[in-house]
Scaffold this motif. Structure first.
Motif, mmCIF file in Angstrom:
data_model
loop_
_atom_site.group_PDB
_atom_site.id
_atom_site.type_symbol
_atom_site.label_atom_id
_atom_site.label_comp_id
_atom_site.label_asym_id
_atom_site.label_seq_id
_atom_site.Cartn_x
_atom_site.Cartn_y
_atom_site.Cartn_z
ATOM 1 N N TRP A 26 0.836 -1.211 0.000
ATOM 2 C CA TRP A 26 0.000 0.000 0.000
ATOM 3 C C TRP A 26 0.868 1.258 0.000
ATOM 4 O O TRP A 26 0.578 2.227 -0.689
ATOM 5 N N VAL A 44 -1.189 4.282 -2.208
ATOM 6 C CA VAL A 44 -2.608 4.075 -2.508
ATOM 7 C C VAL A 44 -3.531 5.182 -1.989
ATOM 8 O O VAL A 44 -4.330 5.717 -2.738
ATOM 9 N N PRO A 45 -3.454 5.558 -0.711
ATOM 10 C CA PRO A 45 -4.557 6.333 -0.123
ATOM 11 C C PRO A 45 -4.672 7.752 -0.653
ATOM 12 O O PRO A 45 -3.679 8.383 -1.005
ATOM 13 N N ILE A 99 -7.374 -2.784 3.506
ATOM 14 C CA ILE A 99 -6.172 -3.568 3.825
ATOM 15 C C ILE A 99 -6.555 -4.876 4.511
ATOM 16 O O ILE A 99 -6.014 -5.944 4.195
ATOM 17 N N MET A 103 -12.513 -7.572 -3.602
ATOM 18 C CA MET A 103 -12.469 -6.230 -3.023
ATOM 19 C C MET A 103 -13.738 -5.417 -3.332
ATOM 20 O O MET A 103 -13.826 -4.248 -2.975
ATOM 21 N N TYR A 126 -9.211 2.902 -6.611
ATOM 22 C CA TYR A 126 -9.336 1.493 -6.991
ATOM 23 C C TYR A 126 -8.179 0.954 -7.826
ATOM 24 O O TYR A 126 -7.725 -0.168 -7.625
ATOM 25 N N GLN A 127 -7.750 1.748 -8.797
ATOM 26 C CA GLN A 127 -6.672 1.272 -9.663
ATOM 27 C C GLN A 127 -5.438 0.935 -8.823
ATOM 28 O O GLN A 127 -4.779 -0.078 -9.022
ATOM 29 N N ARG A 128 -5.159 1.792 -7.852
ATOM 30 C CA ARG A 128 -3.982 1.560 -7.013
ATOM 31 C C ARG A 128 -4.211 0.420 -6.027
ATOM 32 O O ARG A 128 -3.281 -0.306 -5.682
ATOM 33 N N ILE A 129 -5.446 0.302 -5.547
ATOM 34 C CA ILE A 129 -5.752 -0.811 -4.644
ATOM 35 C C ILE A 129 -5.490 -2.130 -5.365
ATOM 36 O O ILE A 129 -4.825 -3.031 -4.847
ATOM 37 N N GLU A 130 -5.993 -2.206 -6.572
ATOM 38 C CA GLU A 130 -5.800 -3.433 -7.347
ATOM 39 C C GLU A 130 -4.303 -3.700 -7.556
ATOM 40 O O GLU A 130 -3.826 -4.821 -7.356
#
Ligand code: FES
Ligand code: FES
Lengths: 775, 150
Positions: B88, B93-94, B104, B126, B136-140
């Protein structure tokens, strides 16, 4: 040296107290009421410093309390070398708590790994304007933060020069030390701290700023946000996370209809819920009353769960009042009818009425966007501790200074007795520019004599918010026989945010009409921009990008419709409408221009064209897409930035849409942190897709029909665009910074709608899309 | 008296057994890393791990977890260096960060169950976690990075 809390003489370049003289178009979000109706305000002198160092000026000095440029207010250097920099704007996800201190660190040659960021409390006399809204932080503070950093650096250099007995011109701050290269001597910032604090603050005019080619941090995007570790470990403290000894937990039942009042209530069942301690009335204000609480009944408990359960058990009788009949279906008809008749003319060039009559073809689009709710992930929440005539607040607010003012007024105590501690904001999007939840907590704490946390549930947030307006945008475009657009009539009908401040408001305020209506940049001979009347029946407020959302949707959809009517390519049609590279001078009295001086921030069609060309190039406009896919393009200038988006959509036989790819080009002038620019644009695509697919708050019998994320849906990861590419236009040496937080949203929906048309031949004029694609 | 182990520590509660675990964690145990976003299992902000499973603490009563082991974001890793947390940070990400504890915890539970999820499996697992800021793109990408080793 300890600059923080050293009350020394303030070095504001714009002193406080301008509200009285501010005209409507210069109002800040919170001072709208004071500004309304006041005419003939004088134009304030432009800040002296920007003229010295930069080729541009900004509207920062005209904000309430202006800007404070004083290192003693913002910077502290400890003997151990740790540099503390104050963040005076609110962090809601844009990265501002990192970006502004980073500017200071850059300019003072501090080593970022030895910098601590401390959040400033609400005090605009001390810190200058703190309203974190309008996508203003970087554009208003890039220069002042550089000057603050340069001042601190100069003081450290002077202290070192004195210590060594050499001229200050021979020493130089480099990465957390001051160096005398002739003798090879060095002193760390910590070693110089005490002496530097005794130096006088240099005059802003004489400051030497760094050459941008020497920047270590600015423009690089290599620094993570300061709260990254805390966020990933659960330590980051949001409004909801504040805990005080003896604190009570409260939830409030509020009137379901705007302007409604409590008739009676029965607390007995609620009081029987384990953990519930008390049920009490909350003072309400008649509508409209700016950000004052709506009133209702509070349930006080030992934890939030008990308070919610207690509230569910309350028996409540309301008098719904004047808005009891508000009905979204009927209201839409009213707006549509109003849009078909002439309205208040705001911009007139040539004669659109005559030209429309003589046009070879008239393309008409009537576009509708309903109310939207912010649904920031953290619902409104605040903690207050009121003791006697003193109040301390902990809250996620976008307006720390405004909150302080409003708490003082609501409690009838001096502003100096109110401390507003700003926590992290779990999203803001404009909702947290209104501090009603902090006022509720203050009122309850005063009455209970104990600290109180007021937690809004998601249902509260959706039922009792300050909604994005609802609007009909009707555009008629007249084409000559060659398909050239010769007439443009745009009527915008929507209840105004000003209605939340002043009863009887029926026209949009200049800041609303300045968001994509009268500042429309197309090169057309006959233009009429009109605003027919619309009365509000609920609380209307700022929502990320505000009126730019319906305007970009309408104007850029119309471009797609014209392309279709003339059988031309969308992008070519768009460029033809934008016309020659030029500075647009709309025939409008007092063009709002986001509060910025027009000379620094004109409507520049060369920049508008450039983002279109850039996104078309990088986004591979015109590429072959599979069957059922389509490409759409849109461009919009907002918050003095230029943004163009291409959306690729795929619509299957059942009408289900997915978004394989998004490309966005942004020209936001000089930027601080391109990595955070990208994250804002990525997020804007999600928010744009959410509002286009699902966004609708509707009313029946005066009440909001939606409740939670099941019936007010937002996009989830499984329907998010697979890829969002962000292309940032490199700034020229003196290009002023412009907005980033908001401008990404407006072009998304029309680009998507144009893409859907390309994919399916269906033209969507009503948002949200909902089931319209299902055959 | 309900007993539950939270982040390895025994805790007890003799109040309302129906109290949602979320409010026990936040208001009674002072573990505020777990967030309230909807209260109806619609957003995932309140996700914790009970035994080995991701659970929405807003609709799970304290009684439901009696005698079980609850892990919150505070207890995921002593130094905050769980592979998901590290990923992360690497991906930055955030935005506002408010949803991220829930994201997380959901991602950590996914990787316990399926150490090498495909992109589709990531998106599926998710999809109960809303990020209003749109990370979302970064979470993925971060879940993918965590699964392939940081
Ligand atoms: S708060 Fe539990 S899922 Fe939203
Ligand atoms: S980072 Fe703000 S809600 Fe996810």
């Amino acid at each position: 040296m300890n600059f923080i809390d050293n009350p020394g003489k303030l070095h504001n370049f714009q002193k406080r107290g301008f509200e009285k003289n501010i005209k409507v178009e210069k109002i800040s979000r919170r001072n709208i009421l004071k500004g309304l109706g006041i005419t003939g305000g004088f134009v304030l002198a432009a800040p002296v410093m920007t003229r010295q160092a930069f080729a541009y000026e900004t509207g920062a000095g005209k904000m309430p309390h202006g800007v404070v440029v004083d290192p003693r207010v913002f910077v502290a250097v400890a003997p151990d070398g740790i540099v503390t920099i104050l963040a005076h704007r609110s962090e809601m996800g844009t990265g501002v708590r990192t970006s502004l201190p980073l500017i200071v660190a850059e300019e003072m040659e501090a080593d970022w790994s030895k910098v601590k960021v401390q959040q400033a409390h609400g005090d605009e006399v001390k810190f200058g304007n703190q309203d974190t809204d309008g996508s203003r932080s970087t554009r208003h503070y890039l220069v002042p933060m550089r000057q603050i950093g340069a001042s601190a650096r100069t003081m450290l250099e002077q202290a070192a020069a004195k210590r060594w007995g050499v001229p200050a011109t021979e020493v130089k701050a480099v990465n957390h030390e001051v160096v005398h290269s002739a003798s090879g001597r060095k002193l760390g910032f910590g070693e110089l701290a005490a002496d530097a604090a005794k130096e006088s603050v240099p005059a802003v005019e004489g400051l030497k700023l760094k050459d941008p080619k020497d920047f270590r941090y600015l423009g690089k995007g290599e620094v993570g946000i300061v709260d990254l570790h805390d966020i990933t470990t659960g330590k980051a403290r949001y409004g909801a996370d504040v805990r005080l000894p003896g604190m009570k937990y409260a939830v409030i039942a509020r009137p379901p209809v705007t302007g409604g009042k409590l008739t009676s209530f029965d607390p007995d069942a609620a009081l029987k819920v384990p953990g519930v301690e008390k049920v009490m009335k909350v003072q309400g204000w008649p509508w409209p009353s700016k950000f004052q609480p709506l009133g209702g009944v509070a349930v006080i408990a030992r934890n939030t769960g008990a308070a919610i359960k207690g509230r569910d058990a309350l028996k409540l009788v309301w008098d719904d009042g004047a808005n009891a009949k508000y009905d979204s279906v009927a209201y839409r008809k009213e707006l549509e009818e109003a849009s078909r008749k002439p309205g208040l003319v705001l911009r007139k060039e040539g004669d659109a009425d005559v030209a429309l009559k003589s046009a070879d073809k008239v393309v008409v689009g009537e576009y509708y966007i309903p109310h939207l709710a912010h649904v920031s992930m953290e619902p409104p929440v605040a903690v207050a501790d009121v003791k006697g005539d003193k109040a301390e607040i902990w809250a996620p607010v976008q307006s720390p200074g405004g909150t302080r003012e409003d708490v003082a007024k609501t409690l009838g105590i001096p502003e100096g007795n109110v401390t507003v501690n700003v926590t992290l904001l779990g999203g803001g999007f404009g909702r947290k520019s209104k501090c009603d939840y902090a006022l509720e907590a203050a009122l309850l704490s005063k009455e209970l004599g104990a600290p109180v946390k007021v937690q809004w549930t998601r249902e509260d947030d959706i039922h009792n918010g300050f909604l994005h307006t609802v609007s009909v945008e009707r555009i008629e475009a007249g084409l000559d026989k060659d398909g050239k657009v010769i007439a443009w009539r745009h009527r915008s009908v929507a209840p105004s945010i000003a209605s939340t401040f002043a009863a009887g408001t029926v026209h949009q305020a200049s800041f609303e009409i300045g968001m994509g209506l009268v500042d429309m940049p197309f090169e057309i001979a006959n233009i009429s921009c009109e605003n027919p009347e619309a009365a509000a029946h609920t609380r209307i407020g700022w929502f990320r990008s505000v009126s730019n959302i319906p305007r970009a949707f309408a104007v850029q959809s119309m471009v797609g419709e014209i392309a279709n009517a003339t059988g031309r390519d969308q992008k070519e049609t768009l460029l033809a409408l934008i016309g020659s590279p030029r500075i647009v001078k709309p025939a409008v009295k007092d063009l709002w221009n986001y509060g910025e001086p027009y000379d620094s921030y004109p409507i520049d069609t060369a920049r508008l064209r450039r983002v279109v060309e850039l996104v078309a190039d990088k986004g591979e406009w015109g590429r072959q897409v599979p069957k059922g896919h389509g490409l759409g393009i849109a461009v919009h200038r907002s918050f003095v930035s230029y943004i163009a988006t291409i959306v690729e959509v795929a619509v299957d036989e059942k009408g289900k849409l997915t978004v394989p790819r998004v490309d966005t080009a942004i020209d936001c002038g000089t930027y601080v942190n391109p990595e955070r620019v990208a994250s804002q644009i990525e997020g804007a695509a999600i928010m744009g897709l959410s509002l286009a697919k699902y966004g609708a708050i509707t009313f029946k019998d005066g009440k909001v029909e939606q409740n939670n994320f099941d019936d007010f849906q937002v996009v989830r990861i499984d329907e998010a665009p697979l890829v969002t590419n962000v292309h940032i236009v490199p700034p020229g040496p003196d290009t002023p910074p412009s907005g980033v937080g908001e401008p990404g949203v407006p072009p998304f929906a029309p680009a998507l709608i144009n893409a859907i048309f390309a994919a399916t031949g269906k033209r969507i004029r009503t948002l949200p899309i909902g089931k319209q694609l299902e055959a | 008296m309900i007993k539950v182990k939270i982040n390895g520590q025994e805790q007890s509660w003799d109040g309302d057994p129906d109290l949602p675990l979320l409010w026990f964690l936040r208001d009674e145990a002072g573990l505020t890393g777990t967030k309230f976003g909807c209260g109806k299992a619609l957003c995932g902000a309140c996700t914790v791990i009970v035994d080995k499973e991701a659970v929405r603490s807003c609709i799970t009563s304290i009684n439901d977890v009696a005698g079980r082991e609850v892990t919150t974001i505070e207890g995921l890793h002593p130094d905050g260096d769980h592979p998901v947390q590290k990923a992360w940070r690497q991906v930055n990400v955030p935005q506002c960060g408010f949803c991220q504890a829930g994201q997380i915890m959901q991602a950590a539970a996914l990787l316990m169950d399926n150490p090498k999820p495909s992109h589709d499996q990531i998106r599926e697992a998710m999809s109960g976690n809303i990020c209003r800021c749109g990370c979302y793109q970064r979470i993925e990408n971060a879940v993918h990075l965590a699964s392939t080793g940081v």
